[in-house]
Scaffold this active site. Structure first.
Site, PDB file in Angstrom:
ATOM      1  N   GLY A  65       0.763  -1.151   0.042  1.00 58.86           N
ATOM      2  CA  GLY A  65       0.089  -0.017   0.025  1.00 58.86           C
ATOM      3  C   GLY A  65       0.721   1.322  -0.150  1.00 58.86           C
ATOM      4  O   GLY A  65       0.582   2.118   0.630  1.00 58.86           O
ATOM      5  N   ALA A  66       1.985   1.071  -0.750  1.00 63.92           N
ATOM      6  CA  ALA A  66       2.905   2.208  -0.684  1.00 63.92           C
ATOM      7  C   ALA A  66       2.778   3.361  -1.823  1.00 63.92           C
ATOM      8  O   ALA A  66       3.422   4.300  -1.937  1.00 63.92           O
ATOM      9  CB  ALA A  66       4.361   1.923  -0.726  1.00 63.92           C
ATOM     10  N   GLY A  94      -0.719   7.793   0.798  1.00 62.99           N
ATOM     11  CA  GLY A  94      -0.740   7.840   2.182  1.00 62.99           C
ATOM     12  C   GLY A  94       0.494   7.562   3.151  1.00 62.99           C
ATOM     13  O   GLY A  94       1.703   8.065   2.905  1.00 62.99           O
ATOM     14  N   GLY A 132       2.034   4.684   3.784  1.00 63.71           N
ATOM     15  CA  GLY A 132       2.963   3.764   3.150  1.00 63.71           C
ATOM     16  C   GLY A 132       3.775   4.631   2.277  1.00 63.71           C
ATOM     17  O   GLY A 132       5.077   4.369   2.344  1.00 63.71           O
ATOM     18  N   LYS A 134      -1.895  -1.792  -5.537  1.00 61.30           N
ATOM     19  CA  LYS A 134      -2.810  -2.089  -6.611  1.00 61.30           C
ATOM     20  C   LYS A 134      -2.582  -1.197  -7.606  1.00 61.30           C
ATOM     21  O   LYS A 134      -2.854  -1.492  -8.608  1.00 61.30           O
ATOM     22  CB  LYS A 134      -4.111  -2.407  -5.826  1.00 61.30           C
ATOM     23  CG  LYS A 134      -4.396  -3.496  -5.258  1.00 61.30           C
ATOM     24  CD  LYS A 134      -6.006  -3.777  -4.820  1.00 61.30           C
ATOM     25  CE  LYS A 134      -6.473  -2.245  -4.389  1.00 61.30           C
ATOM     26  NZ  LYS A 134      -7.911  -2.311  -3.847  1.00 61.30           N
ATOM     27  N   TYR A 158     -14.187  -4.818  11.410  1.00 65.80           N
ATOM     28  CA  TYR A 158     -13.124  -3.872  11.182  1.00 65.80           C
ATOM     29  C   TYR A 158     -12.014  -4.113  12.328  1.00 65.80           C
ATOM     30  O   TYR A 158     -10.752  -4.401  12.193  1.00 65.80           O
ATOM     31  CB  TYR A 158     -13.336  -2.607  11.309  1.00 65.80           C
ATOM     32  CG  TYR A 158     -12.130  -1.435  11.150  1.00 65.80           C
ATOM     33  CD1 TYR A 158     -11.115  -1.593   9.822  1.00 65.80           C
ATOM     34  CD2 TYR A 158     -11.797  -0.695  12.102  1.00 65.80           C
ATOM     35  CE1 TYR A 158      -9.919  -0.897   9.828  1.00 65.80           C
ATOM     36  CE2 TYR A 158     -10.699   0.086  11.944  1.00 65.80           C
ATOM     37  CZ  TYR A 158      -9.571   0.014  11.041  1.00 65.80           C
ATOM     38  OH  TYR A 158      -8.694   0.903  10.705  1.00 65.80           O
ATOM     39  N   LYS A 165      -8.202  -5.695  12.279  1.00 68.13           N
ATOM     40  CA  LYS A 165      -6.892  -4.670  12.516  1.00 68.13           C
ATOM     41  C   LYS A 165      -6.017  -5.713  13.955  1.00 68.13           C
ATOM     42  O   LYS A 165      -5.042  -5.550  13.826  1.00 68.13           O
ATOM     43  CB  LYS A 165      -7.454  -3.390  13.130  1.00 68.13           C
ATOM     44  CG  LYS A 165      -7.551  -2.468  12.065  1.00 68.13           C
ATOM     45  CD  LYS A 165      -6.693  -2.574  10.944  1.00 68.13           C
ATOM     46  CE  LYS A 165      -5.327  -1.668  11.118  1.00 68.13           C
ATOM     47  NZ  LYS A 165      -4.587  -1.633   9.982  1.00 68.13           N
TER      48      LYS A 165
END
Length: 407
Positions: A11-12, A15, A17, A36, A162, A166
């Site tokens: 997820g870099a 945000g 990442g 993605k 959720y 987490k």
């Protein structure tokens, strides 16, 4: 410190990442952008290729890889490509995450699957795939962006799926830190306050950013952890707590709007709240005794003022019907109709079907309508439950800001 190290970050492309990636890139690190987004997203900024360009510009080497952590083969391919390109992997940051802040009955199965697949399974599989390579590194680290496991039921009741997902990431830290002790450091990092990202904009609406910190605070905290020896393991770290220990004193530099009150993040109990956090008859009595000058029924008085302050402009701008289910003194069902001509507010069910149903205690309701409790803050701390149209809920927050002068 991280020069020549290879970081595999999920997820870099944007945000948190990306912020962690850019911080490491300044040292001359190699970054594998495992995310993605290859084609520009209609609403979210950045792709793996724009992130790669920023990393290179900051002084790092970048390897963009299309990785949906739900697909094991994509993880395996990216890890192989990383090892082939950079000779190994030294650090894994499990940052990719999916969120849906919905109750059990409102959470669609596909959303449950998404959160479990991305948050728990994705973290587990990416860790599993990277571990054989991490074990060969001089100072290997796994860092999960996940919270300390707070078992207060308040953090489960409003978004059970959720929270499970987490905490699943946090359990990976608990298990793997022990399993690979002495070989690979495994830690968790979580922000003390809400962090301003595109994801948060989608959840909280415009204007929320003033109550947030920048992603830089997590990047600085992550850098701090990843440069520690591998003996530093099994920790659940809160960004501000760590940075204070490291000697940081000025936290205004991390604020979007310095001086503005900040929203505390999920899963952290606010120790600083005055009085008891739990609502109960004792708490209610204390409140009543400390404020004898209040009108007999604060809720009824609030609705009377709202009714008087309503204008056609509010109705035109909002176009929504709100139902309030209040518990405690003066509780019951109340409504605000900002859809029907002229608008109305009062006790009982609204004249037409509600678009949004909000549940909270009557004491918090009064605080919310008098500006002492921000709706976003109430929602994130579990004091306010919202069912229905979230966009309208945000519109109501805007109207509250205008009304507060009258209340």
């Amino acid at each position: 410190k991280l020069a020549g190290c290879t970081l595999f970050i999920t997820g870099a492309s944007r945000g948190i990442g990306k912020a962690i990636a850019l911080k490491a890139a300044k040292d001359g690190a190699n970054i594998v952008i495992a995310a993605k987004t290859a084609e520009p997203h209609p609403t979210l900024p950045g792709t793996i290729y724009t992130a790669a360009a920023e990393i290179e510009a900051a002084g790092g080497k970048a390897l963009p890889c299309v990785v949906n952590v739900r697909e094991e083969q994509q993880i395996i391919n990216a890890v192989e490509k990383a090892v082939k390109t950079f000779g190994g992997i030294d650090i894994l940051v499990n940052n990719a995450s999916a969120i849906s802040l919905t109750g059990t009955l409102e959470t669609e199965t596909k959303k449950v699957n998404l959160m479990m697949d991305v948050n728990v399974r994705g973290t587990y599989l990416t860790s599993k795939t990277c571990l054989p390579h991490l074990r060969k590194s001089r100072n290997p680290h796994i860092l999960n962006l996940s919270p300390p496991m707070n078992m207060n039921p308040m953090w489960f009741k409003n978004h059970c799926a959720y929270t499970i997902s987490k905490y699943g990431m946090s359990m990976c830290v608990l298990g793997m830190a022990e399993e690979f002790r002495g070989e690979v450091a495994v830690n968790a990092l979580w922000p003390k306050t809400a962090i301003h990202t595109a994801a948060l904009d989608m959840l909280g609406g415009s204007g929320i950013e003033k109550q947030c910190r920048k992603t830089d605070i997590l990047a600085d905290a992550a850098y701090c952890i990843l440069t520690k020896p591998k003996s530093f393991t099994g920790n659940f770290i809160i960004d501000e707590v760590l940075l204070r220990e490291e000697g940081v004193k000025d936290f205004d530099v991390y604020a979007i709007a310095p001086g503005h009150p900040l929203i505390p993040d999920f899963f952290l109990d606010e120790k600083k709240l005055s009085g008891s956090q739990r609502e109960g008859p004792g708490g209610a009595k204390v409140n009543a005794a400390s404020a004898p000058a209040k009108p007999l029924s604060p809720v009824a008085e609030t609705f009377r003022v709202i009714q008087g302050a309503m204008s056609e402009e509010h109705v035109r701008a909002t176009q929504g019907v709100f139902q309030f289910e209040l518990s405690g003194d003066d509780g019951g069902t109340w409504y605000i109709d900002l859809k029907t001509k002229g608008g109305s507010a009062g006790v009982g069910k609204p004249p037409v079907t509600a678009d949004v149903v909000m549940s909270m205690s009557s004491a918090d309701f009064v605080k919310m309508f008098t500006g002492k409790l921000k709706p976003t803050m109430a929602f994130m701390s579990g004091k306010l439950r919202i069912k229905g149209n979230m966009t309208l809920a945000i519109k109501l927050e805007k109207m509250l800001t205008q009304l507060n002068s009258k209340l």
